[in-house]
Design a protein around this motif. Structure first.
Motif, PDB file in Angstrom:
ATOM      1  N   TYR A   1       9.473 -30.862   8.736  1.00 35.84           N
ATOM      2  CA  TYR A   1      10.611 -31.221   9.588  1.00 35.84           C
ATOM      3  C   TYR A   1      11.032 -30.105  10.543  1.00 35.84           C
ATOM      4  CZ  TYR A   1      11.288 -34.664   5.798  1.00 35.84           C
ATOM      5  OH  TYR A   1      11.128 -35.635   4.853  1.00 35.84           O
ATOM      6  N   THR A   2      10.497 -28.911  10.369  1.00 40.40           N
ATOM      7  CA  THR A   2      11.001 -27.744  11.109  1.00 40.40           C
ATOM      8  C   THR A   2      10.987 -27.950  12.616  1.00 40.40           C
ATOM      9  OG1 THR A   2      10.302 -26.273   9.331  1.00 40.40           O
ATOM     10  CG2 THR A   2      10.758 -25.258  11.461  1.00 40.40           C
ATOM     11  N   GLN A   3       9.860 -28.327  13.180  1.00 41.00           N
ATOM     12  CA  GLN A   3       9.767 -28.463  14.633  1.00 41.00           C
ATOM     13  C   GLN A   3      10.760 -29.497  15.168  1.00 41.00           C
ATOM     14  OE1 GLN A   3       5.860 -29.360  16.135  1.00 41.00           O
ATOM     15  NE2 GLN A   3       6.528 -29.371  18.253  1.00 41.00           N
ATOM     16  N   THR A   4      10.878 -30.612  14.481  1.00 39.18           N
ATOM     17  CA  THR A   4      11.788 -31.666  14.930  1.00 39.18           C
ATOM     18  C   THR A   4      13.242 -31.209  14.855  1.00 39.18           C
ATOM     19  OG1 THR A   4      10.241 -33.379  14.245  1.00 39.18           O
ATOM     20  CG2 THR A   4      12.549 -34.037  14.500  1.00 39.18           C
ATOM     21  N   ILE A   5      13.603 -30.554  13.774  1.00 39.29           N
ATOM     22  CA  ILE A   5      14.990 -30.098  13.612  1.00 39.29           C
ATOM     23  C   ILE A   5      15.316 -29.000  14.615  1.00 39.29           C
ATOM     24  CG2 ILE A   5      16.592 -28.945  12.030  1.00 39.29           C
ATOM     25  CD1 ILE A   5      15.239 -30.614   9.765  1.00 39.29           C
ATOM     26  N   VAL A   6      14.410 -28.062  14.814  1.00 37.30           N
ATOM     27  CA  VAL A   6      14.647 -27.008  15.806  1.00 37.30           C
ATOM     28  C   VAL A   6      14.761 -27.619  17.200  1.00 37.30           C
ATOM     29  CG1 VAL A   6      13.631 -24.974  16.925  1.00 37.30           C
ATOM     30  CG2 VAL A   6      13.667 -25.138  14.427  1.00 37.30           C
ATOM     31  N   SER A   7      13.931 -28.583  17.524  1.00 34.89           N
ATOM     32  CA  SER A   7      14.027 -29.260  18.828  1.00 34.89           C
ATOM     33  C   SER A   7      15.360 -29.981  18.978  1.00 34.89           C
ATOM     34  CB  SER A   7      12.876 -30.252  19.000  1.00 34.89           C
ATOM     35  OG  SER A   7      11.656 -29.577  19.100  1.00 34.89           O
ATOM     36  N   THR A   8      15.819 -30.596  17.913  1.00 35.52           N
ATOM     37  CA  THR A   8      17.122 -31.263  17.942  1.00 35.52           C
ATOM     38  C   THR A   8      18.229 -30.256  18.244  1.00 35.52           C
ATOM     39  OG1 THR A   8      16.358 -32.956  16.396  1.00 35.52           O
ATOM     40  CG2 THR A   8      18.745 -32.642  16.576  1.00 35.52           C
ATOM     41  N   TYR A   9      18.156 -29.090  17.612  1.00 33.34           N
ATOM     42  CA  TYR A   9      19.152 -28.051  17.871  1.00 33.34           C
ATOM     43  C   TYR A   9      19.060 -27.506  19.293  1.00 33.34           C
ATOM     44  CZ  TYR A   9      21.788 -27.719  13.647  1.00 33.34           C
ATOM     45  OH  TYR A   9      22.667 -28.002  12.645  1.00 33.34           O
ATOM     46  N   LYS A  10      17.858 -27.443  19.854  1.00 34.89           N
ATOM     47  CA  LYS A  10      17.735 -27.040  21.254  1.00 34.89           C
ATOM     48  C   LYS A  10      18.508 -28.012  22.135  1.00 34.89           C
ATOM     49  CE  LYS A  10      13.278 -24.691  20.996  1.00 34.89           C
ATOM     50  NZ  LYS A  10      11.859 -24.717  21.401  1.00 34.89           N
TER      51      LYS A  10
ATOM     52  N   ILE B   1      18.433 -16.526  18.177  1.00 38.92           N
ATOM     53  CA  ILE B   1      18.909 -16.178  16.829  1.00 38.92           C
ATOM     54  C   ILE B   1      19.321 -17.438  16.078  1.00 38.92           C
ATOM     55  CG2 ILE B   1      20.800 -15.046  15.570  1.00 38.92           C
ATOM     56  CD1 ILE B   1      20.638 -12.821  17.771  1.00 38.92           C
ATOM     57  N   VAL B   2      20.053 -18.314  16.754  1.00 39.10           N
ATOM     58  CA  VAL B   2      20.487 -19.566  16.128  1.00 39.10           C
ATOM     59  C   VAL B   2      19.278 -20.413  15.741  1.00 39.10           C
ATOM     60  CG1 VAL B   2      21.726 -21.743  16.500  1.00 39.10           C
ATOM     61  CG2 VAL B   2      22.736 -19.588  17.277  1.00 39.10           C
ATOM     62  N   LEU B   3      18.325 -20.560  16.643  1.00 41.03           N
ATOM     63  CA  LEU B   3      17.140 -21.376  16.362  1.00 41.03           C
ATOM     64  C   LEU B   3      16.323 -20.799  15.207  1.00 41.03           C
ATOM     65  CD1 LEU B   3      16.056 -22.243  20.002  1.00 41.03           C
ATOM     66  CD2 LEU B   3      17.174 -23.757  18.337  1.00 41.03           C
ATOM     67  N   ASP B   4      16.238 -19.489  15.153  1.00 38.25           N
ATOM     68  CA  ASP B   4      15.522 -18.857  14.033  1.00 38.25           C
ATOM     69  C   ASP B   4      16.229 -19.135  12.709  1.00 38.25           C
ATOM     70  OD1 ASP B   4      13.673 -17.871  15.845  1.00 38.25           O
ATOM     71  OD2 ASP B   4      14.520 -15.841  15.871  1.00 38.25           O
ATOM     72  N   LYS B   5      17.562 -19.074  12.723  1.00 37.64           N
ATOM     73  CA  LYS B   5      18.326 -19.377  11.511  1.00 37.64           C
ATOM     74  C   LYS B   5      18.117 -20.824  11.084  1.00 37.64           C
ATOM     75  CE  LYS B   5      22.215 -16.217  12.146  1.00 37.64           C
ATOM     76  NZ  LYS B   5      23.689 -16.166  12.323  1.00 37.64           N
ATOM     77  N   ILE B   6      18.175 -21.722  12.060  1.00 44.71           N
ATOM     78  CA  ILE B   6      17.991 -23.143  11.769  1.00 44.71           C
ATOM     79  C   ILE B   6      16.627 -23.373  11.140  1.00 44.71           C
ATOM     80  CG2 ILE B   6      17.748 -25.452  12.802  1.00 44.71           C
ATOM     81  CD1 ILE B   6      20.680 -24.327  12.592  1.00 44.71           C
ATOM     82  N   ALA B   7      15.597 -22.781  11.717  1.00 43.78           N
ATOM     83  CA  ALA B   7      14.246 -22.937  11.187  1.00 43.78           C
ATOM     84  C   ALA B   7      14.176 -22.432   9.743  1.00 43.78           C
ATOM     85  CB  ALA B   7      13.243 -22.195  12.064  1.00 43.78           C
ATOM     86  N   ALA B   8      14.885 -21.368   9.463  1.00 38.05           N
ATOM     87  CA  ALA B   8      14.882 -20.813   8.105  1.00 38.05           C
ATOM     88  C   ALA B   8      15.644 -21.700   7.118  1.00 38.05           C
ATOM     89  CB  ALA B   8      15.483 -19.408   8.116  1.00 38.05           C
ATOM     90  N   TYR B   9      16.612 -22.467   7.601  1.00 33.10           N
ATOM     91  CA  TYR B   9      17.392 -23.356   6.725  1.00 33.10           C
ATOM     92  C   TYR B   9      16.595 -24.580   6.281  1.00 33.10           C
ATOM     93  CZ  TYR B   9      21.619 -20.964   8.530  1.00 33.10           C
ATOM     94  OH  TYR B   9      22.579 -20.056   8.887  1.00 33.10           O
ATOM     95  N   VAL B  10      15.610 -24.979   7.074  1.00 37.80           N
ATOM     96  CA  VAL B  10      14.863 -26.204   6.794  1.00 37.80           C
ATOM     97  C   VAL B  10      14.018 -26.008   5.532  1.00 37.80           C
ATOM     98  CG1 VAL B  10      13.156 -27.838   7.670  1.00 37.80           C
ATOM     99  CG2 VAL B  10      14.800 -26.802   9.252  1.00 37.80           C
TER     100      VAL B  10
END
Length: 89
Positions: free
Chosen positions: A64-73, A50-59
């Protein structure tokens, strides 16, 4: 803009990010305390997704989406490690 100016902006951004990550870790500590008191498991894969999905939606920039989601992982993995260490105390 020259390289030195760009690096100064990166340094400024890093300072702001560090403060925000520290704020996030203080909240992670509260989560760990709650989990300790309630006997909940540290790892909740559905919550993390859920958090990762939210993060992806914020980008805003899809490049940058893949990199930012990976950073959050990574951030969440380190947060889990922190919680596990805290719960062992």
């Amino acid at each position: 803009m020259n390289l030195e100016e760009i690096r100064k902006q990166i340094d400024s951004t890093d300072k702001a990010l560090t403060a925000l990550i520290e704020q996030r870790m203080a909240l992670v500590l509260q989560v760990a305390e709650y989990k300790k008191a309630s006997g909940k498991a540290v790892f909740d894969p559905s919550r993390e997704q859920i958090v990762l999905d939210k993060i992806a939606a914020y980008v805003e920039n899809p490049d940058y989406t893949q990199t930012i989601v990976s950073t959050y992982k990574d951030i969440m993995a380190h947060s889990r490690e922190f919680q596990v260490a805290y719960l062992k105390k």
